[in-house]
Scaffold this motif. Structure first.
Motif, PDB file in Angstrom:
ATOM      1  N   ALA A 225       0.787  -1.138  -0.083  1.00 55.66           N
ATOM      2  CA  ALA A 225      -0.106   0.138   0.047  1.00 55.66           C
ATOM      3  C   ALA A 225       0.901   1.166  -0.132  1.00 55.66           C
ATOM      4  N   LYS A 226       0.198   2.314  -0.075  1.00 56.69           N
ATOM      5  CA  LYS A 226       0.821   3.723  -0.209  1.00 56.69           C
ATOM      6  C   LYS A 226       1.812   3.871   0.881  1.00 56.69           C
ATOM      7  N   SER A 227       3.173   4.458   0.695  1.00 54.41           N
ATOM      8  CA  SER A 227       3.822   4.583   1.865  1.00 54.41           C
ATOM      9  C   SER A 227       4.134   6.014   1.917  1.00 54.41           C
ATOM     10  N   ASP A 228       4.529   6.298   3.248  1.00 53.77           N
ATOM     11  CA  ASP A 228       4.928   7.834   3.673  1.00 53.77           C
ATOM     12  C   ASP A 228       6.269   8.172   3.302  1.00 53.77           C
ATOM     13  N   TRP A 229       6.271   9.341   2.453  1.00 52.94           N
ATOM     14  CA  TRP A 229       7.451  10.189   2.117  1.00 52.94           C
ATOM     15  C   TRP A 229       7.923  11.260   2.838  1.00 52.94           C
ATOM     16  N   GLY A 230       7.253  11.449   4.034  1.00 49.31           N
ATOM     17  CA  GLY A 230       7.315  12.637   4.856  1.00 49.31           C
ATOM     18  C   GLY A 230       8.631  12.893   5.550  1.00 49.31           C
TER      19      GLY A 230
ATOM     20  N   ASP B 203      14.761   3.723   2.765  1.00 49.95           N
ATOM     21  CA  ASP B 203      13.608   3.276   2.045  1.00 49.95           C
ATOM     22  C   ASP B 203      12.796   1.967   2.404  1.00 49.95           C
ATOM     23  N   HIS B 204      14.078   1.137   2.979  1.00 51.38           N
ATOM     24  CA  HIS B 204      13.675  -0.237   3.478  1.00 51.38           C
ATOM     25  C   HIS B 204      12.575  -0.063   4.814  1.00 51.38           C
ATOM     26  N   ASN B 205      12.919   0.965   5.493  1.00 53.47           N
ATOM     27  CA  ASN B 205      12.338   1.364   6.644  1.00 53.47           C
ATOM     28  C   ASN B 205      11.004   2.101   6.549  1.00 53.47           C
ATOM     29  N   ARG B 206      10.650   2.674   5.307  1.00 55.57           N
ATOM     30  CA  ARG B 206       9.528   3.663   5.098  1.00 55.57           C
ATOM     31  C   ARG B 206       8.271   2.654   5.636  1.00 55.57           C
TER      32      ARG B 206
ATOM     33  N   THR C  89      14.200  -6.131  -3.907  1.00 53.03           N
ATOM     34  CA  THR C  89      14.958  -5.336  -4.946  1.00 53.03           C
ATOM     35  C   THR C  89      14.439  -6.356  -6.332  1.00 53.03           C
ATOM     36  N   ALA C  90      13.754  -7.294  -6.228  1.00 46.68           N
ATOM     37  CA  ALA C  90      13.479  -8.203  -7.170  1.00 46.68           C
ATOM     38  C   ALA C  90      13.051  -7.572  -8.514  1.00 46.68           C
ATOM     39  N   GLY C  91      13.491  -7.986  -9.546  1.00 47.65           N
ATOM     40  CA  GLY C  91      12.944  -7.502 -10.910  1.00 47.65           C
ATOM     41  C   GLY C  91      12.099  -8.935 -11.074  1.00 47.65           C
ATOM     42  N   GLU C  92      11.434  -8.725 -12.225  1.00 43.87           N
ATOM     43  CA  GLU C  92      10.432  -9.875 -13.008  1.00 43.87           C
ATOM     44  C   GLU C  92      11.235 -11.379 -13.052  1.00 43.87           C
ATOM     45  N   ALA C  93      12.539 -11.162 -13.563  1.00 44.76           N
ATOM     46  CA  ALA C  93      13.443 -12.521 -13.563  1.00 44.76           C
ATOM     47  C   ALA C  93      13.517 -13.123 -12.303  1.00 44.76           C
ATOM     48  N   GLU C  94      13.866 -12.363 -11.230  1.00 46.72           N
ATOM     49  CA  GLU C  94      14.031 -12.856  -9.910  1.00 46.72           C
ATOM     50  C   GLU C  94      12.761 -13.425  -9.380  1.00 46.72           C
ATOM     51  N   LEU C  95      11.777 -12.617  -9.550  1.00 44.60           N
ATOM     52  CA  LEU C  95      10.277 -13.080  -8.940  1.00 44.60           C
ATOM     53  C   LEU C  95       9.915 -14.187  -9.705  1.00 44.60           C
TER      54      LEU C  95
END
Length: 172
Positions: free
Chosen positions: A10-15, A21-24, A85-91
């Motif tokens: 869901a939408k994260s807080d950028w305030g 980033d990992h703890n946002r 950090t996974a892209g499509e290939a890793e997922l």
């Protein structure tokens, strides 16, 4: 036939620029969307037998918001560091490595990887669901993909059909 569920956090807080980033965390809109999505999954009777999730705070809080309205039952929640950090290939590799005892997995993570995964696994459908996410897989979006494979290891790109798509804006 395999069924794969995919949920973007869901939408994260950028305030607070001090938070990495990992703890946002989620913002209020994100908490509301997570609860609404939990209520909708419950109403539709959608069940999971495994949740594979990113370790990021916003993913953990999305799951907490879902749990306020939705019961995961006995489905284990596994936090997978690679999903951050996974892209499509890793997922896709994670999907192909799922144990055959898993029948209804839910992946919870981030864009652009999840968006690419859903688009690359599916083909155009008659209901226009895939077209609705062709340019954006928004926060708290949920997709359910049916894949014509007998084993997870046999899942192929472009073979699936998007059978459920729930966007938060449709729940308001």
């Amino acid at each position: 036939m395999k069924r794969l569920a995919v949920l973007r956090h869901a939408k994260s807080d950028w305030g607070d620029a001090q938070i990495d980033d990992h703890n946002r965390p989620l913002n209020e809109r994100g908490w509301k969307a997570a609860r609404c999505m939990g209520r909708e999954l419950k109403q539709r009777g959608i069940k999971f037998d495994l949740v594979l999730a990113s370790t990021a705070a916003r993913v953990r809080e999305t799951l907490d918001g879902l749990r306020e309205k939705y019961d995961f039952g006995s489905a284990p929640i596994q936090f997978e560091p690679l999903m951050y950090t996974a892209g499509e290939a890793e997922l896709l590799s994670l999907v192909r490595d799922l144990p055959e005892s898993v029948h209804a997995p839910l992946l919870v993570g981030h864009n652009p990887g999840l968006e690419q995964l859903v688009k690359n696994l599916t083909r155009d459908d008659g209901r226009g669901l895939r077209g609705r996410i062709a340019h954006k897989y928004p926060t708290a979006a949920f997709a359910l993909v049916e894949l014509p494979a007998h084993r997870w290891a046999d899942v192929e790109s472009g073979s699936g059909e998007l059978v459920e798509l729930i966007l938060p804006k449709d729940l308001d």
